[in-house]
Motif scaffolding. Sequence first.
Motif, PDB file in Angstrom:
ATOM      1  N   HIS A  81     -37.614  27.304   2.810  1.00  0.00           N
ATOM      2  CA  HIS A  81     -38.874  26.649   3.175  1.00  0.00           C
ATOM      3  C   HIS A  81     -39.800  26.577   1.960  1.00  0.00           C
ATOM      4  O   HIS A  81     -39.753  27.438   1.086  1.00  0.00           O
ATOM      5  CB  HIS A  81     -39.537  27.441   4.299  1.00  0.00           C
ATOM      6  CG  HIS A  81     -40.616  26.682   4.996  1.00  0.00           C
ATOM      7  ND1 HIS A  81     -40.343  25.638   5.845  1.00  0.00           N
ATOM      8  CD2 HIS A  81     -41.973  26.798   4.956  1.00  0.00           C
ATOM      9  CE1 HIS A  81     -41.475  25.146   6.319  1.00  0.00           C
ATOM     10  NE2 HIS A  81     -42.484  25.837   5.789  1.00  0.00           N
ATOM     11  N   LYS A  86     -38.601  29.699  -3.958  1.00  0.00           N
ATOM     12  CA  LYS A  86     -37.372  29.214  -4.597  1.00  0.00           C
ATOM     13  C   LYS A  86     -37.535  29.134  -6.121  1.00  0.00           C
ATOM     14  O   LYS A  86     -36.717  29.663  -6.865  1.00  0.00           O
ATOM     15  CB  LYS A  86     -36.998  27.825  -4.060  1.00  0.00           C
ATOM     16  CG  LYS A  86     -36.703  27.814  -2.564  1.00  0.00           C
ATOM     17  CD  LYS A  86     -36.350  26.424  -2.067  1.00  0.00           C
ATOM     18  CE  LYS A  86     -37.520  25.459  -2.092  1.00  0.00           C
ATOM     19  NZ  LYS A  86     -38.590  25.765  -1.129  1.00  0.00           N
ATOM     20  N   THR A  87     -38.625  28.477  -6.532  1.00  0.00           N
ATOM     21  CA  THR A  87     -38.856  28.305  -7.965  1.00  0.00           C
ATOM     22  C   THR A  87     -39.059  29.661  -8.635  1.00  0.00           C
ATOM     23  O   THR A  87     -38.505  29.924  -9.709  1.00  0.00           O
ATOM     24  CB  THR A  87     -40.092  27.415  -8.200  1.00  0.00           C
ATOM     25  OG1 THR A  87     -40.026  26.313  -7.294  1.00  0.00           O
ATOM     26  CG2 THR A  87     -40.137  26.899  -9.610  1.00  0.00           C
ATOM     27  N   SER A  88     -39.838  30.518  -7.972  1.00  0.00           N
ATOM     28  CA  SER A  88     -40.122  31.836  -8.557  1.00  0.00           C
ATOM     29  C   SER A  88     -38.845  32.652  -8.718  1.00  0.00           C
ATOM     30  O   SER A  88     -38.673  33.376  -9.709  1.00  0.00           O
ATOM     31  CB  SER A  88     -41.098  32.615  -7.675  1.00  0.00           C
ATOM     32  OG  SER A  88     -42.245  31.845  -7.411  1.00  0.00           O
ATOM     33  N   ASN A 180     -37.602  37.387   0.379  1.00  0.00           N
ATOM     34  CA  ASN A 180     -38.479  37.435  -0.794  1.00  0.00           C
ATOM     35  C   ASN A 180     -39.876  37.975  -0.447  1.00  0.00           C
ATOM     36  O   ASN A 180     -40.201  38.144   0.721  1.00  0.00           O
ATOM     37  CB  ASN A 180     -38.572  36.017  -1.382  1.00  0.00           C
ATOM     38  CG  ASN A 180     -39.254  36.007  -2.735  1.00  0.00           C
ATOM     39  OD1 ASN A 180     -39.166  36.963  -3.503  1.00  0.00           O
ATOM     40  ND2 ASN A 180     -39.963  34.915  -3.033  1.00  0.00           N
ATOM     41  N   LYS A 181     -40.620  38.206  -1.478  1.00  0.00           N
ATOM     42  CA  LYS A 181     -42.011  38.691  -1.396  1.00  0.00           C
ATOM     43  C   LYS A 181     -42.083  40.089  -0.778  1.00  0.00           C
ATOM     44  O   LYS A 181     -43.052  40.426  -0.075  1.00  0.00           O
ATOM     45  CB  LYS A 181     -42.894  37.702  -0.599  1.00  0.00           C
ATOM     46  CG  LYS A 181     -42.816  36.261  -1.127  1.00  0.00           C
ATOM     47  CD  LYS A 181     -43.971  35.389  -0.679  1.00  0.00           C
ATOM     48  CE  LYS A 181     -43.762  33.963  -1.173  1.00  0.00           C
ATOM     49  NZ  LYS A 181     -44.844  33.045  -0.787  1.00  0.00           N
ATOM     50  N   LYS A 184     -45.113  42.398  -1.035  1.00  0.00           N
ATOM     51  CA  LYS A 184     -46.303  42.242  -0.180  1.00  0.00           C
ATOM     52  C   LYS A 184     -46.240  43.209   1.004  1.00  0.00           C
ATOM     53  O   LYS A 184     -45.181  43.372   1.618  1.00  0.00           O
ATOM     54  CB  LYS A 184     -46.382  40.814   0.362  1.00  0.00           C
ATOM     55  CG  LYS A 184     -46.890  39.795  -0.628  1.00  0.00           C
ATOM     56  CD  LYS A 184     -47.027  38.463   0.082  1.00  0.00           C
ATOM     57  CE  LYS A 184     -48.120  37.616  -0.499  1.00  0.00           C
ATOM     58  NZ  LYS A 184     -48.270  36.362   0.259  1.00  0.00           N
TER      59      LYS A 184
END
Length: 472
Positions: A81, A86-88, A180-181, A184
């Motif tokens: 999404h 994705k880029t990171s 991901n992330k 957090k």
Amino acid sequence: ADKINENANQVIMKLMGLGVMAGLNDQIEFDQAELIALEFNKEISKEEKLDEIEMQEKDLDFEDNEEDLVTRPPVVSVMGHVDHGKTSILDAIRNTQFASGEAGGITQHIGASTVNINNKEIVFLDTPGHEAFTQMRMRGAQSTDIAILVVAGDDGVMPQTIEAINHAKAAEIPIIVAINKMDKEESDSNRVKQELTEYGLISEDWGGDTIMVEVSAKTGDGIKDLLEMVLLVAEMRELKANPNRDAVGIIIEAQLDKARGAIATVLVQKGTLHDKDYVVTGSSSGRIRAMFNSKGETISEAGPSTPVQILGLSDVAEAGDKIFAVEDEKTARAYADRAKEQKREERLIQKSNTNLEDMYEGIEEGELKELNIIVKTDVKGTVDAVSSSFAKLSNEEVFVNVIAGAVGGITESDVLLAQASNAIIIGFNVRPTQGALQMAEENNIEIRTYSIIYEAIEDVEKALKGMLDPEF
Ligand code: GDP
């Protein structure tokens, strides 16, 4: 007239004498041309064209013998999404490179890059987006071996996550999930795992067979694990290719550069591409003038699973098309010319796809063995109910197959998937977007919408029996 060096009016007169009413731009049969030439005391012969049978793509794209195959690096696409990272993640992956001191120079943007991990290579395609990915597949080119599905731990499964799952499943490639992330506080990998079970992706630690890795593109945590998992899956898949043959590849990106002409990024899939090779892709051909790797360095050859940028094509290539190295210029031109001709013809003949009304004919003639359906609904429960009801309609002649089901309106992505899989789209209490409708019309993809499940089931059932009334 030009070929026999005679006056055009004279030729037209002679043709009229033969009863052929032809104007300046009309084509005549070879037999007629031969008679006219004789009238002028001239002999003509047919121009020798490369034998059609000789020019089969499968002759260029032939299967290799098992003993010629050697292991090749995996090609990976990162999907998911928007804003899930994705880029990171791709950036973080490239950073592991610099941290381990293996790569030098500045990464050039060529649409793909090669990464080194534990002395093994992995090729990453720059997030083509699942639509571009399926577009490639539609042209018969499988670009990707493994999909990394990025799901943000603080956001969970979202509409494009589901689309990506459907596209990867339709392509039959393994999915590795990157949650991901994780840096957090709000991130919750269990929630993501729970949500993914609804789409058939069950984490290994939950007894399933999908690899899921917790990562943070921001801190770099887990990125190395993710790469190691990619290598593991690649090893299990035993990806191989023959490096010793004329190259076959796929166009990843293509554009026109003012100074350098037509540029294309090629992912070599089989064989080895060399500088100065003659190549053909679609209706574009040429001789390679220069090749560069993803670090922008000049290279003279590229083996299987190597992305290279090439210069020397006559026209801008089309992403997703295959590219072939051939023995000489004449062969390259012949293939390109034929592709040009085919394109012209294709524009004339509208391709007809699966359509519920005409289905019975296909079944009768034994052409249709499988009816693929994409289901879109307004509520989750309907997807499952409808899918199993449709599946039950399968009989000896036709296998009814729900290839994808999801909640939400009918989008261009659905139409694309339908086109790639020769499917029809059935919606319950949902509508197609304007873009999807237009795309479906252009490509002859059938979209049917219903508000009552029973009616849809009945229509498909009737179609299977050849009793469906045409819909006006
Ligand atoms: P894409 O649209 O999937 O390519 O997502 P991006 O890579 O552009 O990331 C979207 C946003 O999420 C950006 O603001 C990133 O900085 C942020 N982001 C990506 N990965 C992480 C992560 O691991 N941790 C945190 N905290 N933020 C991230």
